[in-house]
Motif scaffolding. Structure first.
Motif, PDB file in Angstrom:
ATOM      1  N   LYS A 284       0.844  -1.195   0.000  1.00  0.00           N
ATOM      2  CA  LYS A 284       0.000   0.000   0.000  1.00  0.00           C
ATOM      3  C   LYS A 284       0.880   1.245   0.000  1.00  0.00           C
ATOM      4  N   VAL A 285       0.599   2.156  -0.949  1.00  0.00           N
ATOM      5  CA  VAL A 285       1.292   3.439  -1.037  1.00  0.00           C
ATOM      6  C   VAL A 285       0.301   4.526  -0.641  1.00  0.00           C
ATOM      7  N   LEU A 286       0.723   5.370   0.286  1.00  0.00           N
ATOM      8  CA  LEU A 286      -0.088   6.490   0.752  1.00  0.00           C
ATOM      9  C   LEU A 286       0.551   7.780   0.267  1.00  0.00           C
ATOM     10  N   VAL A 287      -0.207   8.576  -0.480  1.00  0.00           N
ATOM     11  CA  VAL A 287       0.261   9.873  -0.948  1.00  0.00           C
ATOM     12  C   VAL A 287      -0.467  10.933  -0.139  1.00  0.00           C
TER      13      VAL A 287
ATOM     14  N   LYS B  75       1.108   1.380 -12.464  1.00  0.00           N
ATOM     15  CA  LYS B  75       1.955   0.273 -12.035  1.00  0.00           C
ATOM     16  C   LYS B  75       1.101  -0.765 -11.313  1.00  0.00           C
ATOM     17  N   ALA B  76       1.463  -2.015 -11.427  1.00  0.00           N
ATOM     18  CA  ALA B  76       0.711  -3.088 -10.785  1.00  0.00           C
ATOM     19  C   ALA B  76       1.397  -3.529  -9.501  1.00  0.00           C
ATOM     20  N   GLY B  77       0.661  -4.219  -8.655  1.00  0.00           N
ATOM     21  CA  GLY B  77       1.255  -4.838  -7.486  1.00  0.00           C
ATOM     22  C   GLY B  77       1.079  -4.081  -6.186  1.00  0.00           C
ATOM     23  N   PHE B  78       0.368  -2.959  -6.204  1.00  0.00           N
ATOM     24  CA  PHE B  78       0.133  -2.242  -4.957  1.00  0.00           C
ATOM     25  C   PHE B  78      -1.138  -1.413  -5.058  1.00  0.00           C
ATOM     26  N   SER B  79      -1.659  -1.064  -3.900  1.00  0.00           N
ATOM     27  CA  SER B  79      -2.820  -0.170  -3.878  1.00  0.00           C
ATOM     28  C   SER B  79      -2.323   1.243  -3.587  1.00  0.00           C
TER      29      SER B  79
ATOM     30  N   ALA C 129      -8.422  11.151  -7.474  1.00  0.00           N
ATOM     31  CA  ALA C 129      -8.588   9.698  -7.532  1.00  0.00           C
ATOM     32  C   ALA C 129      -9.552   9.267  -8.634  1.00  0.00           C
ATOM     33  N   ALA C 130     -10.553  10.079  -8.911  1.00  0.00           N
ATOM     34  CA  ALA C 130     -11.571   9.724  -9.908  1.00  0.00           C
ATOM     35  C   ALA C 130     -10.983   9.518 -11.297  1.00  0.00           C
ATOM     36  N   ALA C 131      -9.887  10.177 -11.570  1.00  0.00           N
ATOM     37  CA  ALA C 131      -9.258  10.042 -12.884  1.00  0.00           C
ATOM     38  C   ALA C 131      -8.487   8.731 -13.021  1.00  0.00           C
ATOM     39  N   HIS C 132      -8.381   7.996 -11.925  1.00  0.00           N
ATOM     40  CA  HIS C 132      -7.594   6.755 -11.914  1.00  0.00           C
ATOM     41  C   HIS C 132      -8.380   5.677 -11.170  1.00  0.00           C
ATOM     42  N   PRO C 133      -8.874   4.673 -11.868  1.00  0.00           N
ATOM     43  CA  PRO C 133      -9.781   3.687 -11.269  1.00  0.00           C
ATOM     44  C   PRO C 133      -9.217   2.915 -10.068  1.00  0.00           C
ATOM     45  N   ARG C 134      -7.928   2.737  -9.984  1.00  0.00           N
ATOM     46  CA  ARG C 134      -7.355   1.949  -8.892  1.00  0.00           C
ATOM     47  C   ARG C 134      -6.908   2.802  -7.709  1.00  0.00           C
ATOM     48  N   VAL C 135      -7.251   4.071  -7.687  1.00  0.00           N
ATOM     49  CA  VAL C 135      -6.805   4.973  -6.634  1.00  0.00           C
ATOM     50  C   VAL C 135      -7.972   5.281  -5.700  1.00  0.00           C
ATOM     51  N   GLU C 136      -7.701   5.202  -4.408  1.00  0.00           N
ATOM     52  CA  GLU C 136      -8.701   5.499  -3.386  1.00  0.00           C
ATOM     53  C   GLU C 136      -8.412   6.877  -2.801  1.00  0.00           C
TER      54      GLU C 136
END
Length: 76
Positions: free
Chosen positions: A3-6, A23-27, A42-49
């Motif tokens: 998990k990466v937190l920005v 990139k794959a392999g992390f949230s 986040a809305a512009a990127h489906p895998r971003v919360e």
């Protein structure tokens, strides 16, 4: 999964979130005091919360950091 937190959803965060979201392999979580700003990024990127996070709230900040494998702070 890693998990990466920005921290921060300002102008500088956009290119980093875009790059990491491909990139794959992390949230990926974007946290900002302005929930709408984080959600818009986040809305512009489906895998971003998106999350609302006030950095002055040390208890919540500590919890978010403890749950992440990598923290990137882009807060001025």
């Amino acid at each position: 999964m890693k998990k990466v937190l920005v921290l921060g959803a300002g102008f500088v965060s956009g290119p980093l979130v875009h790059y990491l979201s491909e990139k794959a392999g992390f949230s990926l979580v974007v946290a900002d005091v302005d929930a709408d700003k984080a959600a818009k990024l986040a809305a512009a990127h489906p895998r971003v919360e998106a999350r609302r996070l006030d950095l002055q709230d040390e208890r919540l900040l500590s919890g978010e950091i403890a749950g992440a494998d990598l923290v990137v702070s882009l807060v001025p």
